[in-house]
Design a protein around this motif. Sequence first.
Motif, PDB file in Angstrom:
ATOM      1  N   SER A 107       0.829  -1.219   0.000  1.00 51.89           N
ATOM      2  CA  SER A 107       0.000   0.000   0.000  1.00 51.89           C
ATOM      3  C   SER A 107       0.860   1.264   0.000  1.00 51.89           C
ATOM      4  O   SER A 107       2.087   1.185   0.051  1.00 51.89           O
ATOM      5  N   LYS A 108       0.199   2.402  -0.028  1.00 54.81           N
ATOM      6  CA  LYS A 108       0.928   3.684  -0.154  1.00 54.81           C
ATOM      7  C   LYS A 108       1.598   4.053   1.163  1.00 54.81           C
ATOM      8  O   LYS A 108       1.103   3.691   2.235  1.00 54.81           O
ATOM      9  N   GLN A 109       2.665   4.825   1.057  1.00 55.82           N
ATOM     10  CA  GLN A 109       3.431   5.214   2.250  1.00 55.82           C
ATOM     11  C   GLN A 109       2.550   5.915   3.290  1.00 55.82           C
ATOM     12  O   GLN A 109       2.636   5.626   4.484  1.00 55.82           O
ATOM     13  N   GLU A 110       1.658   6.797   2.833  1.00 49.96           N
ATOM     14  CA  GLU A 110       0.832   7.530   3.825  1.00 49.96           C
ATOM     15  C   GLU A 110      -0.178   6.602   4.500  1.00 49.96           C
ATOM     16  O   GLU A 110      -0.534   6.816   5.663  1.00 49.96           O
ATOM     17  N   ASN A 133       6.396   0.216   1.964  1.00 47.93           N
ATOM     18  CA  ASN A 133       5.259   0.519   1.086  1.00 47.93           C
ATOM     19  C   ASN A 133       5.342  -0.316  -0.196  1.00 47.93           C
ATOM     20  O   ASN A 133       6.391  -0.865  -0.538  1.00 47.93           O
ATOM     21  N   TYR A 135       5.160   0.438  -3.294  1.00 40.76           N
ATOM     22  CA  TYR A 135       5.539   1.093  -4.554  1.00 40.76           C
ATOM     23  C   TYR A 135       7.059   1.191  -4.718  1.00 40.76           C
ATOM     24  O   TYR A 135       7.549   1.910  -5.575  1.00 40.76           O
ATOM     25  N   ASP A 187      -5.991   0.134   3.582  1.00 45.01           N
ATOM     26  CA  ASP A 187      -6.731   1.369   3.312  1.00 45.01           C
ATOM     27  C   ASP A 187      -7.894   1.510   4.296  1.00 45.01           C
ATOM     28  O   ASP A 187      -8.204   2.595   4.763  1.00 45.01           O
TER      29      ASP A 187
END
Length: 236
Positions: A107-110, A133, A135, A187
């Motif tokens: 998933s995304k870093q944030e 993450n 990506y 998420d």
Amino acid sequence: MKKLFDKMYKDSAKSFYEILSKNLKDEKRMFVVTANPETFMISDTDKEMEKLLCDKKTVIVPDGIGVVKASHMLGLDVKERITGVDIAAELLKLGDEQNKSIYLFGSKQEVIASLTKVIEENYPNLKIAGATNGYEKEKDKLFSEAAKTNPDIILVALGIPNQEKIIYRHLEEFKKGIFVGVGGTFDVLSGYKKRAPKIFINLNLEWLYRIMKEPKRFKRFWNNNVKFLLKIRKER
Ligand code: UDP
């Protein structure tokens, strides 16, 4: 495809969580695949996916309602959905109770940053062994590095089939661990996206809520589910 249905976990979610709890406590290695129609459709044309699903060490659970209904059409007594998001939430709870550690991959870093905060605040006894993450470029190398942190729980959110494949490629490098490919679960658990309201879940319409929220999911849903249904009919 029928052989995958035969080996699927058929009992209740509650009894499955008891197995998870015991394996976590006993430091047994366990790889869980949460299956949707897409899982079976991919395995039809993708040899790597077929091999990992057929492996007797891999535990397949029915995540989507389509899989539960298809099981019934094939005459199998599958009790209920056991979803990736519920398994992930249960593992956070069990990990906290048993003072275990977790590695978050994908998933995304944030999203990872928010989830880390949620864990630190709500599951204080669950140690975060590490997080990467989804990506980053050299995922295989990073996954091998994750093994060195010796985590008890490894949740991988890269989407199907990449999450299942990377787990399977590296499983033997870990001495222990409950491994689950969890899709979009980070998420939800991080608060970035809302899970469907209870009414949708209870009516088995969670898939519809996800499409309403993200219409681009429709094509993926339609392609997989229609083809899946036709296949199941043929198998019957
Ligand atoms: N993802 C990722 N790297 C990628 C592609 C996807 O980390 O290269 C993540 C993405 O951010 C999301 C998850 O993988 O958190 C896939 O979620 P999706 O909702 O598609 O999975 P589903 O629950 O539908 O299987």
